[in-house]
Design a protein around this motif. Sequence first.
Motif, PDB file in Angstrom:
ATOM      1  N   MET A 131       0.792  -1.145  -0.142  1.00  0.00           N
ATOM      2  CA  MET A 131      -0.018   0.151  -0.084  1.00  0.00           C
ATOM      3  C   MET A 131       0.757   1.219   0.082  1.00  0.00           C
ATOM      4  O   MET A 131       2.024   1.254   0.517  1.00  0.00           O
ATOM      5  CB  MET A 131      -0.812   0.192   1.305  1.00  0.00           C
ATOM      6  N   LEU A 132       0.450   2.142  -0.537  1.00  0.00           N
ATOM      7  CA  LEU A 132       1.188   3.488  -0.635  1.00  0.00           C
ATOM      8  C   LEU A 132       1.240   4.006   1.047  1.00  0.00           C
ATOM      9  O   LEU A 132       0.573   4.001   1.776  1.00  0.00           O
ATOM     10  CB  LEU A 132       0.209   4.451  -1.155  1.00  0.00           C
ATOM     11  N   SER A 133       2.533   4.171   1.350  1.00  0.00           N
ATOM     12  CA  SER A 133       2.907   4.351   2.821  1.00  0.00           C
ATOM     13  C   SER A 133       2.401   5.897   3.024  1.00  0.00           C
ATOM     14  O   SER A 133       2.081   6.769   2.253  1.00  0.00           O
ATOM     15  CB  SER A 133       4.229   4.404   3.162  1.00  0.00           C
ATOM     16  N   LYS A 183      -0.442   6.486   4.205  1.00  0.00           N
ATOM     17  CA  LYS A 183      -1.934   6.831   3.805  1.00  0.00           C
ATOM     18  C   LYS A 183      -2.595   6.344   5.118  1.00  0.00           C
ATOM     19  O   LYS A 183      -2.328   5.625   5.710  1.00  0.00           O
ATOM     20  CB  LYS A 183      -2.463   5.914   2.712  1.00  0.00           C
TER      21      LYS A 183
END
Lengths: 337, 327
Positions: free
Chosen positions: A263-265, A267
Amino acid sequence: MDKVLEIRDLHTSFFTHVGEVKAVRGVNIDIYKGEAVGIVGESGCGKSVTSLSIMRLVPSPGKIIKGEIYFNGEDLLKKSEKEMQRIRGNRISMVFQDPMTSLNPVYTIGDQLMEPLRVHKKMDAKSARQQAIELLKAVGIPDPERRFDQYPHEFSGGMRQRVMIAMALSCQPELMIADEPTTALDVTIQAQILELLKQLKAEYNMSIMLITHDLGIVADLCSRVIVMYAGIIVEQGTTKEIFYDPKHPYTWGLLRSVPRINMLSKKRLVPIDGQPPDLLKPPKGCPFMPRCRYAMKICKEQSPELYSVSETHKAACWLLDPRAPAVRWDKEEVNFR
Amino acid sequence: MSCSNEVLIEVKELKKYFPVRGGLIGGKKEVLKAVDGVTFSIYKGETLGLVGESGCGKTTVGRTILKLYSPTSGRIIFDGDDITDLNDRQMRPYRKRMQIIFQDPYASLNPRMTVGDIIAESIDIHNIAKGEERKAIIYDLLNKVGLSKEHANRYPHEFSGGQRQRIGIARALAVNPEFIVCDEPISALDVSIQAQIVNLLEDLQDELGLTYLFIAHDLSMVKHISDRVGVMYLGKLVELAPSDELYDRPLHPYTRALLSAIPIPDPDATQQRKRIILKGDVPTPINPPSGCRFRTRCPIARERCAEEEPVTKDFGGGHMVACHFVE
């Protein structure tokens, strides 16, 4: 496909001094031959009590109040204690969470491994020993002949969990119940154990009921998932249905609240606010209602029925009723990269 | 999260050995090398994550930085001051500036004290406030961590795990610290509650400009919260890099195995990826392997790894790795 296990309307309660704690409130589960089913939920949701009910090992002051548990067509709740002893560890076996406390410290690993073989399979000491060494080999314990005569304290956590699995496998059970089998282990050891379970499942065509709170493990090992909350099943379906098209707001919450490595960090996580309900006084309506951001008037008054989304996918939520407003699960919020 | 270039904490070649007795009676003395030469810095306003499996020394690093353990050797520099050799009395002014949040919210709160007294204990010790002012501080702290002032007169057993961890956070904030060691603050909590606590820690960091050392074995959570992440194995720091960099381009074979072992809650992604399954268990830190400590489980180990300990090198952009065979 043949059903190995069929649980019908199971109710299990604990009669404490404060009152009746309704831990399992009407659970229906089917497990087919050779499949791995994941039961997910947080502490107190009734997942472990369900598994102990199957084994008829619910500790006092707990009691199975009603329901039927069919194992290959026979109702386990009608069996005598003696008949149950012939099933436990033989046709249904269990792996517990904590490998540090579930082995007896005063017997050697070998003695403990031979016990089910001698009791259930009536093997003599020599062939039981041979078989036990084979089992240690099968679960990947190096130097099994030497390890056979050692005591549990001489084994590391991962090794002990392998011994537990070897014991659970020893009589080639039709069903293995694994209650958080890797929670006490480190990730690299967890990966070893999961690979082992996958391999053994394929080899012995064994059914596995995996109880866990870790959605990642379920995605890896199981073909079907059952989500429990406050003693009831709120959603069930194939692993893909649950992960990619979940219907219950609690499942949405579970999936949203865990960060994933891809996952995009940075977020922001979306937690589920509040606490699970007190099972001394379970709410009249949907148990998830107080924490649900989509709760409607009816959710407080009446508990939802189980709606079928597909042949395999069911969810207990009023949002699936045609009279409810359309609410969709926002895939974006999970954010795959 | 804004982090500056100013260093708040500098740890140089830190070692912490614990004596252990071999055998049942007497026996020869041995040492457990929990932390064996670790060097890193933490910048102001930053979150540095520390990951590794049980027994790798991550918790010992956190506690030694706070001088809860006295270091065996090495230096700890806090905001420019060397605090390594300070005694308890000399440490006092620094204790106000650095705090800790513990893993187990059930064991870390005194069951005989009210929540208000637990939170105010350090306020009392440091003589910060009394009477009405003290009360006001407690209420403000409870409010900050998402509890209410009615909770001040209750006892810990009346609270759930998540709420207790909030009390632990309020206690840590009571003396207005700059630096907080978060030692597995969410491991004991349920999944849906973990996110609540992590969000709270992030909000507090933004609001108060805190610096965190976040210790955990849950790599996904560490990646989520940290600016940079250090990976420990058997008392050594094997890799340290900005978190996205570490997860996109892991260089040390141990980091690679560790990352590939994390279960991903995504069935398709799980099927596609290749796992590196390490053989065996972590060796004991009493007699660690010679040379590189990871060599006994390393898929690419060669002779040199047993003979020579790898030095930590910078592979660009502060991506530090200790391995002989990384290009």
